[in-house]
Design a protein around this motif. Sequence first.
Motif, PDB file in Angstrom:
ATOM      1  N   ARG A 162     -43.311  -1.177  16.623  1.00 26.51           N
ATOM      2  CA  ARG A 162     -43.680  -2.669  17.727  1.00 26.51           C
ATOM      3  C   ARG A 162     -43.696  -1.953  18.911  1.00 26.51           C
TER       4      ARG A 162
ATOM      5  N   GLN B 193     -56.946 -14.552  13.057  1.00 27.83           N
ATOM      6  CA  GLN B 193     -55.486 -14.432  12.053  1.00 27.83           C
ATOM      7  C   GLN B 193     -53.996 -14.473  12.507  1.00 27.83           C
TER       8      GLN B 193
ATOM      9  N   SER C  75     -58.986  -9.837  12.553  1.00 26.63           N
ATOM     10  CA  SER C  75     -58.054  -9.839  12.888  1.00 26.63           C
ATOM     11  C   SER C  75     -57.358 -10.360  14.163  1.00 26.63           C
TER      12      SER C  75
ATOM     13  N   SER D 209     -44.190   0.587  10.943  1.00 21.43           N
ATOM     14  CA  SER D 209     -44.408  -0.222   9.824  1.00 21.43           C
ATOM     15  C   SER D 209     -45.200   0.637   9.436  1.00 21.43           C
TER      16      SER D 209
ATOM     17  N   GLU E 239     -48.929  -8.121  10.444  1.00 23.35           N
ATOM     18  CA  GLU E 239     -48.676  -7.600   9.552  1.00 23.35           C
ATOM     19  C   GLU E 239     -47.072  -6.967  10.655  1.00 23.35           C
ATOM     20  N   HIS E 240     -47.304  -6.890  11.585  1.00 22.51           N
ATOM     21  CA  HIS E 240     -45.862  -5.963  12.521  1.00 22.51           C
ATOM     22  C   HIS E 240     -45.804  -7.092  13.194  1.00 22.51           C
ATOM     23  N   TYR E 241     -46.127  -8.241  13.243  1.00 19.40           N
ATOM     24  CA  TYR E 241     -45.576  -9.253  13.888  1.00 19.40           C
ATOM     25  C   TYR E 241     -46.137 -10.540  14.167  1.00 19.40           C
TER      26      TYR E 241
END
Lengths: 577, 317
Positions: free
Chosen positions: A230, B69, B66, A219, B76-78
């Motif tokens: 991932r 956060q 980050s 993504s 965003e990815h996790y």
Amino acid sequence: MNRIVAILSVIGLVTACGEGVPDADFIYAAGQEHNHLDPVKMSWSHDIRLAHCLYDTLVVFDFNDFVIRPGAAERWERSDDGLIYTFYIRANARWSNGDPVTAQDYIHAWRRAMLPDFAADYTQLMFYIRGAESFFNWRTEQLKQYAELAKTGSGGHADAAESLWQLTGDEFQDRVGLSAPDDKTLVVRLTQSTPYFLELVAFSIYMPVHAHSVEAATSVNPRTGMRQTRSDYWSSSITNGPYQIAKREFKRYMLLTANDHYWDRAAMKNSRIREDIITNAPTALTAYHAGEVDFLPDMPSAGPIPSDLSRADRPDVHLQKMAGTYFYNFNCQPRLADGRENPLADMRVRRALSMAIDRKTIVKRVTQLNQPIARSYVPVGAIGGYRPPVEDGIAFDPVRARQLLADAGYSDGSNLKGLSILYNTNAYHELSAQAIKSMWQEYLGVVVTLEGEEGKAFSVKLKKQDYTIARAAWFGDYADATTFLEKMTTNDGNNDCRWSNEQFDRLIEQAAFEPDPKQRNQVLASAESILLREAPMALIFQYVNLYLYDPQRLHGLRPNAWNRWRFEQVEVGGKRQ
Amino acid sequence: MLRLIAWRLIQLPLILAIIFVVTFTLVWMIPGNPLDRPDAQRPPPEIEQAMLRQYNLHDPWVFAGSYLQGIFLGSEHYPAPDFGPSLQYQDQRVLQIISAGLPVSVQLGAAALIVALCLGTAAGVIGALWPGSFLDLSSLAMALIGISLPSFVTGSILLVVFAGLLQWFSVVGWGSPQHYVLPAITLGVMPAAYVARFIRLGLADIMSSDYIRTARAKGLSYHHTVFKHALKVAYLPVISFLGPAAAATMTGSFVVEAVFQVPGIGTHFIHGVLHKDQFLILGVVLTYASMLVAFNLIVDIVYAWFDPRIEYAAESR
């Protein structure tokens, strides 16, 4: 008393039971847990070893016979000018989920390898493909701008990231010399003729990935605009090589089972491999002797353990000369980092120091494996068709060394001051440095200091050129002499000596355009001669690896100088002890 | 008691915040690029920059932002909150590494504590009741050896003898009870020696005290007096020792993990620092810090349970 029993039973409950390890046809012990399973990012040899079990490159390089064999591509063509390669993928090449392997899978994987989003140590090996480098730089610039915009608040949302990615796709199409006329044909255009391009294609960064599932696991980060896959995808990825990962327990083991869709499945000699992670060498040895593992590929390459094993005269101990050289870098810049004049800028001083190293003592007493003494930079026998000019290499000769030093203006050696040996702390780097220090003192009267640093601090000093003499090693990546020699060209980022020789650079460039392999190797050898005579580094020994396996039980395991294995060809006979 | 627990729980985030700031600063002071390897080739500068940017390592403030956060809100990815990726093991998340390793470290630590308590109690009681006997001397000698020998020696000897030569236990693997035995003994020998010392001293002292004499005079049996009354009091110092001991066995098993190939998180503590794996160091340190605070809390509770005087004192305050 019953309260004590209560405490004990609570603690006991915590110690719940788990399961054991699954059995396999062939079990080997890796010396460390994997750093990456994403083929694009791999750079450690234990990762690359596993990658060859999982992913099938278009062509396969046989490191024992030095020949290219067909892999996922059944045949290939090279244009007369050497700039265009066309690969024809087998009709029966399939992914572990049954999907056919297509040219798009390779293009997708190679595009990943060219993206700064996934940048890895070996990204530059993609830059042989036309437009790859400019595509990488274009994308890097775009990402920088994107991050700036995101910071100011005028960008940095999902739509902006997605449209940047669309743009990147178009840019890739336009710039990069990769195309697929049909599903099974891949056409590659190169920047310049690269005689060893097929060797590169057989390397891990050129491995394919299953485009569909990788894309699903990937993504875009709206904050940075970067794409990210991932990380858990890789522990259960879809593969096109002989095996797939059936089970992975981090820091414990990995179970590989045969990929029934692999095109050469019928020729595989085993169907289950287990890789145990055993970081402690004595523990690995105990496990091997107890019959719990069949093969130890990652034994330490120096020190008492391999030395004792090598002296034991056992049929299961295998010593293999590697495509790697252990040496000392001399800082060749005219001035040192602190502004002092650099005595090592004088070739005679470098040669004298190199000549005063009694390498036999080091390989006998320190590393203890009697490694072959390095008289050339490219290890002898590591590259098919290339004969390193060992006659130009430097041998131990203290009398001549003293003479050379006197010629350079250091008549008794003690006026050669300010030198130190920088090394990354590790038992045998330290002992070697001590030995060499005392040799220089004894044979030349030169006193140097020792400077041990942890790995990271060591790298920082090297990069800043903040050293005079530094311990180093170089292992080849692909079976061509340039994998060693290019590092010493003037502009190479890994030329830590900052040695520069116009003629050397010219010869390396000339070799790139020489179509005849024999002629080309001769050009490269004459470049190496210059390097050996100028001695920007003191070459010490060629690495030797020690492997443990019973040749009576394990058939088809063929050690080579590159630590590359074809585990699918290993046949295990008889029972473990 | 409740007040004690509440107070400790209020302290926890504060302690963790301080530890985070200190660790974060120290980690950024370690020289070098976490993504490079001393023995390998270095990529060109633009690739190196790109590698750093992937993980926000090009700027400590961006990294801190980050990271925090990620811990609280996820990324965003996790989307689920976690400790970020590991830089050394890039196909693992730090949370995955810790959640795979922590139960193992805790199990091993707990097993070592059982060993310590059983061995230590036995040796201590023998020493206190029959001082100078052969059993006492040999348990003293064992305690001395336990304290003096470093665990890599004890561990290697046990490994070579029981797994290598006798093959009673397996060298490779983790999970079944037979894998626990040798590492738990290795790890438990040292605290066992301390437990033995505490009990030996305490019990000998208590056995000559007035209330024990009274109990005996009232006709209680010798064993009843020792095990029902005296040992309980003698155990008090052991319980306060259990907190640090539990923390030490569960977090300090680095050497034992290496020798017996135990997949715990002790090794990550060391390797994280060596590889300058910022995410892993922060994750492991924060986990350990929470564990230490939690153990001290548990010990306080258990102590109060054993010795009701503490609870009265707290309530009357």
